[in-house]
Scaffold this motif. Structure first.
Motif, PDB file in Angstrom:
ATOM      1  N   ALA A 157     -13.223   2.008  17.530  1.00 15.68           N
ATOM      2  CA  ALA A 157     -14.472   1.765  16.342  1.00 15.68           C
ATOM      3  C   ALA A 157     -15.314   2.519  16.340  1.00 15.68           C
ATOM      4  O   ALA A 157     -15.413   2.673  15.402  1.00 15.68           O
ATOM      5  N   ALA A 158     -15.554   2.743  17.288  1.00 13.94           N
ATOM      6  CA  ALA A 158     -17.052   4.272  16.757  1.00 13.94           C
ATOM      7  C   ALA A 158     -16.894   5.810  16.685  1.00 13.94           C
ATOM      8  O   ALA A 158     -17.684   6.261  16.536  1.00 13.94           O
ATOM      9  N   THR A 159     -15.246   6.414  17.147  1.00 12.12           N
ATOM     10  CA  THR A 159     -14.740   7.757  17.111  1.00 12.12           C
ATOM     11  C   THR A 159     -15.689   8.128  15.625  1.00 12.12           C
ATOM     12  O   THR A 159     -16.085   9.216  15.411  1.00 12.12           O
ATOM     13  N   PRO A 160     -15.289   7.535  14.211  1.00 16.15           N
ATOM     14  CA  PRO A 160     -15.006   7.876  13.034  1.00 16.15           C
ATOM     15  C   PRO A 160     -17.009   8.311  12.893  1.00 16.15           C
ATOM     16  O   PRO A 160     -17.591   8.589  12.201  1.00 16.15           O
ATOM     17  N   ALA A 161     -17.880   7.311  13.411  1.00 16.08           N
ATOM     18  CA  ALA A 161     -19.351   7.284  12.877  1.00 16.08           C
ATOM     19  C   ALA A 161     -19.783   8.186  14.131  1.00 16.08           C
ATOM     20  O   ALA A 161     -20.689   9.135  13.552  1.00 16.08           O
ATOM     21  N   VAL A 162     -19.158   8.548  15.371  1.00 18.02           N
ATOM     22  CA  VAL A 162     -20.088   9.765  16.468  1.00 18.02           C
ATOM     23  C   VAL A 162     -19.174  11.092  15.781  1.00 18.02           C
ATOM     24  O   VAL A 162     -20.169  11.698  15.908  1.00 18.02           O
ATOM     25  N   ILE A 163     -18.363  11.495  14.790  1.00 19.07           N
ATOM     26  CA  ILE A 163     -17.654  12.124  14.237  1.00 19.07           C
ATOM     27  C   ILE A 163     -18.638  12.271  13.599  1.00 19.07           C
ATOM     28  O   ILE A 163     -18.732  13.751  13.197  1.00 19.07           O
ATOM     29  N   THR A 164     -19.045  11.624  12.278  1.00 16.28           N
ATOM     30  CA  THR A 164     -19.905  12.161  11.503  1.00 16.28           C
ATOM     31  C   THR A 164     -21.397  12.451  11.612  1.00 16.28           C
ATOM     32  O   THR A 164     -21.741  13.312  11.033  1.00 16.28           O
ATOM     33  N   VAL A 165     -21.563  11.418  12.300  1.00 18.57           N
ATOM     34  CA  VAL A 165     -23.103  12.135  12.930  1.00 18.57           C
ATOM     35  C   VAL A 165     -23.528  13.106  12.909  1.00 18.57           C
ATOM     36  O   VAL A 165     -24.374  14.560  12.951  1.00 18.57           O
ATOM     37  N   PHE A 166     -21.856  14.385  14.411  1.00 15.12           N
ATOM     38  CA  PHE A 166     -22.603  15.203  14.598  1.00 15.12           C
ATOM     39  C   PHE A 166     -21.904  15.816  14.161  1.00 15.12           C
ATOM     40  O   PHE A 166     -22.377  17.320  13.971  1.00 15.12           O
ATOM     41  N   ALA A 167     -21.153  15.970  13.155  1.00 12.20           N
ATOM     42  CA  ALA A 167     -20.693  16.653  12.256  1.00 12.20           C
ATOM     43  C   ALA A 167     -21.863  17.499  11.564  1.00 12.20           C
ATOM     44  O   ALA A 167     -21.961  18.772  11.164  1.00 12.20           O
ATOM     45  N   PHE A 168     -22.293  16.974  10.809  1.00 12.80           N
ATOM     46  CA  PHE A 168     -23.440  16.411  10.098  1.00 12.80           C
ATOM     47  C   PHE A 168     -24.806  17.351  11.083  1.00 12.80           C
ATOM     48  O   PHE A 168     -25.587  18.099  10.508  1.00 12.80           O
ATOM     49  N   LEU A 169     -24.782  17.561  11.838  1.00 12.25           N
ATOM     50  CA  LEU A 169     -25.690  17.761  13.400  1.00 12.25           C
ATOM     51  C   LEU A 169     -25.410  19.072  12.834  1.00 12.25           C
ATOM     52  O   LEU A 169     -26.262  19.903  12.745  1.00 12.25           O
ATOM     53  N   GLY A 170     -23.556  19.164  13.653  1.00 15.10           N
ATOM     54  CA  GLY A 170     -23.972  20.300  13.693  1.00 15.10           C
ATOM     55  C   GLY A 170     -23.764  21.491  12.088  1.00 15.10           C
ATOM     56  O   GLY A 170     -23.981  22.341  12.544  1.00 15.10           O
ATOM     57  N   ALA A 171     -24.077  21.055  11.465  1.00 11.50           N
ATOM     58  CA  ALA A 171     -23.360  21.668   9.657  1.00 11.50           C
ATOM     59  C   ALA A 171     -25.260  22.864   9.250  1.00 11.50           C
ATOM     60  O   ALA A 171     -25.251  23.252   8.931  1.00 11.50           O
ATOM     61  N   TYR A 172     -26.527  21.160   9.827  1.00 13.98           N
ATOM     62  CA  TYR A 172     -27.520  21.385   9.786  1.00 13.98           C
ATOM     63  C   TYR A 172     -28.183  22.053  10.494  1.00 13.98           C
ATOM     64  O   TYR A 172     -29.072  22.412  10.398  1.00 13.98           O
ATOM     65  N   VAL A 173     -28.234  22.150  11.950  1.00 13.40           N
ATOM     66  CA  VAL A 173     -28.867  22.299  12.537  1.00 13.40           C
ATOM     67  C   VAL A 173     -27.857  23.291  13.706  1.00 13.40           C
ATOM     68  O   VAL A 173     -27.078  22.500  14.410  1.00 13.40           O
ATOM     69  N   PRO A 174     -27.358  24.519  13.041  1.00 10.75           N
ATOM     70  CA  PRO A 174     -26.450  25.347  13.843  1.00 10.75           C
ATOM     71  C   PRO A 174     -26.357  25.735  14.629  1.00 10.75           C
ATOM     72  O   PRO A 174     -25.143  26.123  15.632  1.00 10.75           O
ATOM     73  N   ASP A 175     -27.702  25.758  16.173  1.00 12.82           N
ATOM     74  CA  ASP A 175     -27.857  26.134  17.692  1.00 12.82           C
ATOM     75  C   ASP A 175     -27.419  24.277  17.779  1.00 12.82           C
ATOM     76  O   ASP A 175     -27.009  24.559  19.355  1.00 12.82           O
ATOM     77  N   SER A 176     -26.896  23.534  17.365  1.00 11.22           N
ATOM     78  CA  SER A 176     -27.064  22.371  18.249  1.00 11.22           C
ATOM     79  C   SER A 176     -24.987  22.277  19.010  1.00 11.22           C
ATOM     80  O   SER A 176     -25.047  21.865  19.365  1.00 11.22           O
ATOM     81  N   GLN A 177     -24.329  23.421  17.771  1.00  7.69           N
ATOM     82  CA  GLN A 177     -23.395  23.327  19.246  1.00  7.69           C
ATOM     83  C   GLN A 177     -23.612  23.940  20.361  1.00  7.69           C
ATOM     84  O   GLN A 177     -22.883  23.972  21.293  1.00  7.69           O
ATOM     85  N   PHE A 178     -24.664  24.772  20.389  1.00 10.38           N
ATOM     86  CA  PHE A 178     -24.595  25.019  21.944  1.00 10.38           C
ATOM     87  C   PHE A 178     -25.070  24.139  22.874  1.00 10.38           C
ATOM     88  O   PHE A 178     -25.111  24.041  24.000  1.00 10.38           O
TER      89      PHE A 178
END
Length: 263
Positions: A157-178
């Motif tokens: 149940a947590a999976t879609p929420a976690v994906i959404t949060v980190f996907a936005f993080l990666g899009a708006y803060v590119p360095d976050s992937q590293f």
């Protein structure tokens, strides 16, 4: 209901109505990744067994005083692999799907659910390997194992929420992937995946008690190893899941229409 929340729920609702799309895409992705191999997706099972078997062989002697160490590692690795894949893949999700996001009107939640379904399929193969290790190591099935079912459902149940949060993080803060990639590499060794905590103090106690991943492992692993329902860990994980969903809805409501200008 705030307009922001309405927009987020509408995006999720549209994606759920398009479930045939992301189910088909997720299945096709798994097939494509193993298209030219002899064993196909069975490599997902083999990879898990090889990894888990190596950890058990290498570290079991150091934990010889612990009963059921093979089961401890098998379940711990199963849950850790799932969480690590979800978080690691999520950071680059919207960046990878840039062409589709800019060129189609699909709701963002379709991409979220596509990745979630891929991970569920992968963990399904690994779960077969985990069950095999449990049985071969002498961990007898019991009714207490059923307590692990709501724990697994909570993580799903947590999976879609976690994906959404980190996907936005990666899009708006590119360095976050590293940052995320390095944290997850280190996190495996700071989480009791293959090491045990005996109740002593020190640094290990900090890593055990203040690490949220610890409780995600324990709600699944506890009933299998001890036969007891880890109530505190389950309630804490439920609170974390609720927090992720609240944050995911806020981000989806506020940022989904601006995402195309960021990518």
């Amino acid at each position: 209901m705030p307009k922001m929340l309405e927009g987020a729920l509408a995006d999720i609702g549209r994606a759920l109505r398009m479930r045939r799309v992301w189910l088909a895409l997720a299945s096709e992705d798994i097939s494509d990744q193993h298209r030219r191999t002899a064993l196909g997706p069975l490599w997902l099972l083999i990879n898990y067994l090889a990894f888990a078997g190596t950890f058990i062989f290498v570290f079991e002697r150091g934990a010889s005083t612990m009963q059921g160490y093979a089961a401890y590692v098998a379940v711990g690795l199963l849950i850790w692999f799932y969480m690590a894949e979800i978080i690691g893949q999520s950071v680059l999700l919207f960046v990878r799907e840039e062409g589709f996001i800019k060129g189609t009107t699909l709701p963002l939640s379709v991409y979220v659910m596509r990745l979630a379904m891929q991970s569920v399929i992968r963990i399904g193969y690994a779960m077969l390997g985990c069950l095999a290790i449990l049985l071969l190591s002498g961990t007898a099935p019991s009714p207490a194992w059923l307590w692990s079912l709501p724990a697994l459902l909570l993580i799903l149940a947590a999976t879609p929420a976690v994906i959404t949060v980190f996907a936005f993080l990666g899009a708006y803060v590119p360095d976050s992937q590293f940052v995320v990639a390095n944290l997850m590499r280190v996190g495996m060794f700071l989480t009791p995946v293959f090491w045990t905590y005996s109740g002593d103090g020190g640094v290990r106690a900090i890593f055990y008690h203040w690490n949220p991943f610890t409780y995600c492992l324990e709600i699944v692993r506890g009933p299998i190893l001890t036969g007891a329902f880890p109530g505190f860990a389950f309630m804490l994980c439920a609170a974390i899941v609720a927090g992720f969903w609240a944050l995911a809805l806020v981000l989806l409501g506020r940022l989904r229409s601006r995402l195309v200008f960021v990518l």
